[in-house]
Every structure is written in C-alpha cells, then in structure tokens.
Write an enzyme that holds these catalytic residues in place. Structure first.
Site, PDB file in Angstrom:
ATOM      1  N   ASN A  35     -27.755  11.560 -15.791  1.00  0.00           N
ATOM      2  CA  ASN A  35     -29.131  11.047 -15.875  1.00  0.00           C
ATOM      3  C   ASN A  35     -30.134  12.176 -16.118  1.00  0.00           C
ATOM      4  OD1 ASN A  35     -30.870   8.785 -15.862  1.00  0.00           O
ATOM      5  ND2 ASN A  35     -31.568   9.327 -13.807  1.00  0.00           N
ATOM      6  N   SER A 125     -34.287   8.883   1.681  1.00  0.00           N
ATOM      7  CA  SER A 125     -35.326   8.021   1.099  1.00  0.00           C
ATOM      8  C   SER A 125     -35.955   7.141   2.160  1.00  0.00           C
ATOM      9  CB  SER A 125     -34.650   7.144   0.042  1.00  0.00           C
ATOM     10  OG  SER A 125     -35.506   6.113  -0.373  1.00  0.00           O
ATOM     11  N   TYR A 150     -27.621   0.907  -3.328  1.00  0.00           N
ATOM     12  CA  TYR A 150     -28.222   2.254  -3.417  1.00  0.00           C
ATOM     13  C   TYR A 150     -28.787   2.667  -2.056  1.00  0.00           C
ATOM     14  CZ  TYR A 150     -31.741   5.838  -3.893  1.00  0.00           C
ATOM     15  OH  TYR A 150     -32.499   6.961  -3.671  1.00  0.00           O
ATOM     16  N   LYS A 154     -27.790   5.770   1.044  1.00  0.00           N
ATOM     17  CA  LYS A 154     -28.632   6.743   1.761  1.00  0.00           C
ATOM     18  C   LYS A 154     -28.412   6.631   3.268  1.00  0.00           C
ATOM     19  CE  LYS A 154     -30.297   8.705  -1.811  1.00  0.00           C
ATOM     20  NZ  LYS A 154     -29.769  10.030  -2.193  1.00  0.00           N
ATOM     21  N   ASN A 180     -42.532   7.636  -2.204  1.00  0.00           N
ATOM     22  CA  ASN A 180     -42.435   7.340  -3.648  1.00  0.00           C
ATOM     23  C   ASN A 180     -42.827   8.570  -4.480  1.00  0.00           C
ATOM     24  OD1 ASN A 180     -42.439   4.642  -2.424  1.00  0.00           O
ATOM     25  ND2 ASN A 180     -42.576   3.919  -4.528  1.00  0.00           N
TER      26      ASN A 180
END
Ligand code: NAD
Ligand code: WQD
Length: 337
Positions: A35, A125, A150, A154, A180
C-alpha cells in the site's frame, strides 16, 4: 542510533521517518509496498537530505523477517506500522487482515526477542474504544468489542504485546492509539496516497475540491452533535509523527514507567464533518461541493481523546492548527496533478 521502521514508506511511517532523521536517528525501513510506493523514499530524501535504508520484505514471511534481524544487529528499537488498514475491506477479507496484521507483528516480536532488540512502539488506534459511553476517552476507558476485523486486529495486537511483556521483563513496548490522522508534510513531498476511491473524509474532500470526484457525501446530519454531523479527533500527521520520536526517546532513555504502556494520540478536541469542510474552505478559499446523505453503516457518533497522559508523561502535545493542516493537505493534493 538505528531505528527499524516497518511500513515506513506508508502514510504515517514516512512522516515519522522524516521526524526521526531530523532528530538525528538512523532509520532502516522494511515494507512490502502493498500500500505504498518506493518513490516515497525520494520525498523523504528531498525533505531531510538523507535517503533511509530500505528493504522490500513481507513481514508475514517469518524466515525473511528473521534474516533481516540477523543482518541488522545494530537496531536499537522498532516502530511497527506495517498493517492493512481499510476497515470496509477487512469485513469482506477477514482472514487476509488477521493473517497479515497478526503474523507480521508476531514475526517482528519473535525476532526482537531472539536478537534482544528491547524496544517497540506499536501503531494502535482509537478504534479499540468503539463508541465510548463517556467522552473524552482516557486510557482507562474500557475497550469495546471491535466493530470490524481490522479493529479486532488492533485489539488482538495490543493483547499479544501486553502478554509478551508480562514474561519478557527486558523488553519494553509502547502502543500509541491514534485518533484520526490527517494532513501532509508542509513541503508537499510526502502525504497520503489513497488507493482508488478514498474511504476516509479528507482524501475524499480534497479529491472533490480538485475535481477528481464530483461531490462529497456527508454521511448523516441527524446525530446527537451540535450540527448533527459526527465528531472526530483529527490529528495532524506531522504532530503524530513527532509523538513517535518522543515515544522512542522515552524507551531508549529508560523513562517508561512500565514495560507495556499505551497513550491516546489526538488533539483533545472533537470536530464535526461540517466543521472540517468549512475549515478547509476557509483555509484554502476553495469551495467544496457536498451533499448531506444518510448515515454510513458502522459509523460511530462521536469520539475524541483526553490527551492528558501523553501531554504529561510523554511531554507531547498536538500543535498544528486545523487551518494549517488543511493548507498542507491541499498543497499535497495539488502536487499530485
Ligand atoms: P499505510 O497503508 O499508508 O502504511 C502501512 C504500510 O505497511 C504500507 O506501506 C504497506 O505497504 C505496509 N505493509 C502492510 N503489510 C505489510 C507486510 N505484511 N509486510 C511489510 N509491509 C507491509 O497506513 P498508515 O495510515 O500509514 O497506517 C500505519 C499504521 O497506523 C497501521 O498499523 C494502521 O493500522 C495504523 N493506524 C492508522 C490510522 C489511519 O487512519 N491512517 C489510524 C489508526 C492507526
Ligand atoms: C470520518 C468522518 C464519516 C467519508 C477510520 C477508521 C478508524 C481509524 C481512523 C484506523 C466520519 C465522515 C467520511 C466521506 C463523510 N483508522 N465521512 N464522508 O471512520 O472516523 O475512522 O479512520 O485505525 O479505525 O474507522 O474515519 O475518515 O472514514 O470518517 O461524511 O466520504 O467523516 O462519517 O464521521 P473514521 P473517516
């Protein structure tokens, strides 16, 4: 002092490499480029005058990861960014997300243990909190069951690290729970390179402003917030990158208070989607074509961080005003023409 940065050609990794190099650290990156682009190294070199060492490695490959540590015995700490991060995609490809994000972490930890590399900073996150009952969220706020595979990687990664640190008393780990991340380097030499149609607000907004997308959909104005659109804690990527430098320094100087710690990394302030659009318009003078549509499935209403612990313990604080962030991200979008 050499720092191993996994996922270092990615969005947050590349900004962190810049800050590490500007703070005098040597950096070696491993990334499989799933990515990101190798050209990111040019951007880092233009900003810092130093081209970081780079190796193309898939960290889910246990032998290749171990071999990397065999060849680089001078590494003093690891920052582990490498992961797949598309929330929606993870719902459709759960096994790929669990396989990639957990195996890469475990391979890195296994080699760190074997080769006695004691210090780890891990990318976590705010997704681990889900929709918290009480805001802002502190590090004592209970984690909620993850809403996506996802997010679950975490939660599980944090648990793997926590459990390992209980038995590896000579190792130290520090997880940063990012809220964010947005923005780009003020030089516009590096920034976020979204693949295909962006899911996140800011790349969608800037692509709309420049004419790649016709219209930005605002997902809902019927939330229990001042203007009805959802609230998030948008943290400038350079401020976020700097948090990694102070985290690394804390571990290298042995100033950590436990061998597993975690910190919220945000601004401490919630902004709505409409406030973000208006901040962009004010900062750039460019109007954004947007339309209020229905809520996006799985979105939470509001979340922002209590950053007291990062402020006091790490001595870190977000510093970039939102208008500055918007100017930088617009400059970055324009550079991609
Ligand atoms: P990114 O996709 O830009 O960077 C991740 C990098 O890891 C990419 O360069 C990718 O090629 C690499 N990578 C993925 N799997 C790999 C593997 N198996 N081996 C080697 N390299 C691999 O993402 P980002 O936004 O920079 O995120 C960095 C980290 O921060 C991730 O762990 C992400 O989950 C976490 N995070 C991101 C956000 C966000 O909104 N961007 C928020 C919270 C946490
Ligand atoms: C922000 C706000 C949308 C796009 C995600 C992950 C989270 C973490 C950070 C990694 C929301 C609204 C968005 C659009 C919109 N990542 N929006 N129109 O969902 O808060 O968090 O990134 O760990 O895990 O879930 O970020 O940028 O997608 O959305 O109105 O076209 O913008 O509804 O309120 P999100 P986002």
């Amino acid at each position: 002092m050499k720092i191993f940065v996994t996922g270092g050609t990615g969005y947050i990794g590349s900004h962190t490499v810049v800050e590490l190099q500007q703070s005098g650290y040597d950096v070696i990156i491993a990334d499989n480029l799933v990515n990101s682009s190798i050209d990111v190294l040019d951007g880092i070199e233009k900003i810092t005058g130093i081209r970081p060492e780079f190796e193309e490695i898939d960290l889910t490959d246990r032998a290749a990861t171990r071999d990397f540590f065999v060849r680089h015995s001078d590494i003093k700490a690891v920052i582990h960014f490498a992961a797949l991060k598309a929330v929606g995609e993870s719902v459709h490809k759960p096994l790929e997300y669990y396989f990639n994000n957990l195996n890469s972490l475990m391979n890195v930890l296994d080699s760190m243990r074997e080769f006695q590399v004691p210090n780890l900073v891990f990318s976590s996150s705010c997704t681990v909190y889900g929709q918290a009952d009480v805001l802002p969220v502190t590090e004592k706020t209970p984690r909620h069951e993850a809403e996506s595979p996802y997010g679950n990687t975490k939660v599980m990664s944090e648990d793997i690290i926590r459990d390992l640190m209980k038995v590896e008393s000579k190792m130290n780990a520090l997880a940063l729970r990012y809220f964010n991340p947005i923005g780009a380097h003020p030089s516009a030499y590096i920034g976020e390179l979204p693949n295909g149609v962006p899911n996140n607000l800011i790349p969608y907004l800037t692509q709309t402003a420049i004419g790649i997308r016709e219209q930005l959909s605002v997902f809902g104005d019927d939330y229990n917030t001042p203007d009805g659109s959802p609230l998030r804690d948008y943290i400038d990527v350079v401020d976020l990158a700097k948090a990694h430098v102070v985290a690394i320094r804390r571990l290298l100087e042995g100033k950590n208070k436990a061998n597993y710690e975690f910190f919220n990394i945000g601004t401490g302030k919630g902004l709505s989607v409409l406030e973000i659009i208006h901040a962009f318009e004010n900062a750039t003078g460019v109007k954004v074509n947007y339309k209020i549509v229905g809520r996006r499935a799985g979105d939470i209403e509001k979340v922002w961080a209590d950053t007291t612990l990062a402020n006091t313990e790490l001595g870190w604080k977000a510093a970039t005003p939102i208008e500055e962030t918007m100017k930088n991200v617009w400059k970055w979008q324009q550079s991609l023409r």
